[in-house]
Design a protein around this motif. Structure first.
Motif, mmCIF file in Angstrom:
data_model
loop_
_atom_site.group_PDB
_atom_site.id
_atom_site.type_symbol
_atom_site.label_atom_id
_atom_site.label_comp_id
_atom_site.label_asym_id
_atom_site.label_seq_id
_atom_site.Cartn_x
_atom_site.Cartn_y
_atom_site.Cartn_z
ATOM 1 N N ALA A 1 65.240 23.611 17.493
ATOM 2 C CA ALA A 1 64.407 22.902 16.523
ATOM 3 C C ALA A 1 64.420 21.399 16.788
ATOM 4 N N GLU A 2 65.575 20.864 17.133
ATOM 5 C CA GLU A 2 65.660 19.436 17.450
ATOM 6 C C GLU A 2 64.816 19.086 18.664
ATOM 7 N N ALA A 3 64.820 19.962 19.673
ATOM 8 C CA ALA A 3 64.042 19.695 20.884
ATOM 9 C C ALA A 3 62.545 19.713 20.593
ATOM 10 N N VAL A 4 62.105 20.686 19.803
ATOM 11 C CA VAL A 4 60.682 20.762 19.471
ATOM 12 C C VAL A 4 60.260 19.541 18.655
ATOM 13 N N GLU A 5 61.101 19.153 17.697
ATOM 14 C CA GLU A 5 60.797 17.959 16.918
ATOM 15 C C GLU A 5 60.774 16.704 17.800
ATOM 16 N N ALA A 6 61.639 16.680 18.832
ATOM 17 C CA ALA A 6 61.711 15.500 19.696
ATOM 18 C C ALA A 6 60.455 15.332 20.540
ATOM 19 N N LEU A 7 59.672 16.390 20.697
ATOM 20 C CA LEU A 7 58.419 16.250 21.437
ATOM 21 C C LEU A 7 57.528 15.187 20.805
ATOM 22 N N GLU A 8 57.617 15.061 19.490
ATOM 23 C CA GLU A 8 56.798 14.062 18.807
ATOM 24 C C GLU A 8 57.177 12.655 19.242
ATOM 25 N N ALA A 9 58.467 12.450 19.551
ATOM 26 C CA ALA A 9 58.898 11.133 20.019
ATOM 27 C C ALA A 9 58.251 10.768 21.349
ATOM 28 N N LEU A 10 57.861 11.795 22.112
ATOM 29 C CA LEU A 10 57.162 11.562 23.376
ATOM 30 C C LEU A 10 55.651 11.462 23.186
ATOM 31 N N GLY A 11 55.195 11.668 21.957
ATOM 32 C CA GLY A 11 53.760 11.731 21.732
ATOM 33 C C GLY A 11 53.149 13.004 22.265
ATOM 34 N N ALA A 12 53.978 14.052 22.423
ATOM 35 C CA ALA A 12 53.505 15.305 23.008
ATOM 36 C C ALA A 12 53.217 16.318 21.912
ATOM 37 N N THR A 13 52.063 16.965 22.014
ATOM 38 C CA THR A 13 51.715 18.067 21.106
ATOM 39 C C THR A 13 51.230 19.224 21.973
ATOM 40 N N PRO A 14 52.159 19.961 22.561
ATOM 41 C CA PRO A 14 51.767 21.009 23.506
ATOM 42 C C PRO A 14 51.060 22.193 22.874
ATOM 43 N N GLY A 15 51.109 22.288 21.541
ATOM 44 C CA GLY A 15 50.451 23.424 20.902
ATOM 45 C C GLY A 15 51.329 24.652 20.933
ATOM 46 N N ALA A 16 50.763 25.760 21.389
ATOM 47 C CA ALA A 16 51.440 27.056 21.282
ATOM 48 C C ALA A 16 52.526 27.209 22.334
ATOM 49 N N LEU A 17 53.760 26.975 21.943
ATOM 50 C CA LEU A 17 54.906 27.285 22.793
ATOM 51 C C LEU A 17 55.200 28.777 22.718
ATOM 52 N N ASP A 18 55.897 29.288 23.714
ATOM 53 C CA ASP A 18 56.419 30.648 23.611
ATOM 54 C C ASP A 18 57.778 30.701 24.289
ATOM 55 N N ALA A 19 58.397 31.883 24.245
ATOM 56 C CA ALA A 19 59.778 32.006 24.730
ATOM 57 C C ALA A 19 59.904 31.747 26.221
ATOM 58 N N SER A 20 58.810 31.825 26.971
ATOM 59 C CA SER A 20 58.880 31.557 28.407
ATOM 60 C C SER A 20 59.005 30.063 28.703
ATOM 61 N N HIS A 21 58.847 29.211 27.705
ATOM 62 C CA HIS A 21 59.007 27.764 27.883
ATOM 63 C C HIS A 21 60.408 27.295 27.517
ATOM 64 N N ILE A 22 61.310 28.230 27.233
ATOM 65 C CA ILE A 22 62.658 27.882 26.780
ATOM 66 C C ILE A 22 63.676 28.527 27.707
ATOM 67 N N VAL A 23 64.566 27.718 28.249
ATOM 68 C CA VAL A 23 65.632 28.204 29.121
ATOM 69 C C VAL A 23 66.961 28.048 28.389
ATOM 70 N N ILE A 24 67.734 29.135 28.351
ATOM 71 C CA ILE A 24 69.069 29.092 27.752
ATOM 72 C C ILE A 24 70.052 28.671 28.830
ATOM 73 N N THR A 25 70.689 27.542 28.639
ATOM 74 C CA THR A 25 71.602 26.997 29.630
ATOM 75 C C THR A 25 72.986 26.829 29.002
ATOM 76 N N ALA A 26 73.930 26.445 29.847
ATOM 77 C CA ALA A 26 75.283 26.198 29.359
ATOM 78 C C ALA A 26 75.317 25.025 28.394
ATOM 79 N N ARG A 27 74.330 24.152 28.462
ATOM 80 C CA ARG A 27 74.287 22.990 27.565
ATOM 81 C C ARG A 27 73.405 23.245 26.345
#
Length: 201
Positions: free
Chosen positions: A62-88
């Motif tokens: 949720a923090e990452a999606v909200e942070a997109l606004e700080a970049l001025g980015a509105t990518p629209g429809a995200l899905d699970a293929s745009h998210i990578v689960i990493t050790a961090r």
């Protein structure tokens, strides 16, 4: 320079390291993100992710999606293929592949609601038989995110960032009624009296 909003630690949005063209060929260099796609993880968890995993992944997502606004980015429809689960933690990536200037903040938050619902309930979206505070908070947040009200959507994102801590459940059983032990809190069909007890281990 790498494109990433300041203040995210660990960085939850993959950087675009370089872009340009060589002759008539355009190129883009994206940060490599080592991990598993959330879409693959969800296929392996048809009843939804375990509560402990939800508590680890959802708030930083949720923090990452909200942070997109700080970049001025509105990518629209995200899905699970745009998210990578990493050790961090979860990292948003491949956003450059989305259509440019076709989305809105409301679209992005609504897609976050759909992603979190799939993480919570799985493909069948079957609500838990025994809801705990985490279940209740997730359902309330998703309902807000899927609304058309910007105020409710903002509240839904805030709820995801402030999820209650996960507590292990203690199950108690009564032998006076037909017994069902649900996997991950999801109900299993019981057809009494032919199946007075159904155990799943």
């Amino acid at each position: 320079a790498a494109l990433r909003p300041p203040g995210l630690d660990p960085p939850a949005i993959a950087s675009i390291l370089d872009s340009g063209s060589h002759g008539e060929v355009a190129y883009l260099v994206r940060e490599f993100v080592d991990g598993w796609l959330l879409s693959r993880r969800l296929k392996a968890a048809p009843h939804g992710l375990p509560a402990a995993e939800l508590g680890t992944l959802v708030p930083p997502l949720a923090e990452a999606v909200e942070a997109l606004e700080a970049l001025g980015a509105t990518p629209g429809a995200l899905d699970a293929s745009h998210i990578v689960i990493t050790a961090r933690g979860p990292v948003l990536t491949s956003l450059d592949a989305l259509p440019v200037d076709t989305g809105s903040r409301a679209d992005t938050l609504r897609s976050l609601g759909h992603i979190v619902r799939s993480m919570h309930l799985g493909a069948q979206e079957q609500p838990p038989l025994f809801a705990d505070p985490l279940d209740t908070a997730l359902e309330a947040a998703v309902a807000d995110l899927l609304s058309d009200d910007p105020v409710r959507q903002a509240r839904g994102a805030e709820r995801l960032r402030r999820l209650p801590p996960h507590e292990d459940r203690t199950l108690a059983f009564s032998l006076l009624v037909p017994l069902a032990v649900p996997p991950a809190g999801r109900p299993l069909p019981v057809n009494p009296p032919a199946e007075p007890a159904l155990l799943r281990t």
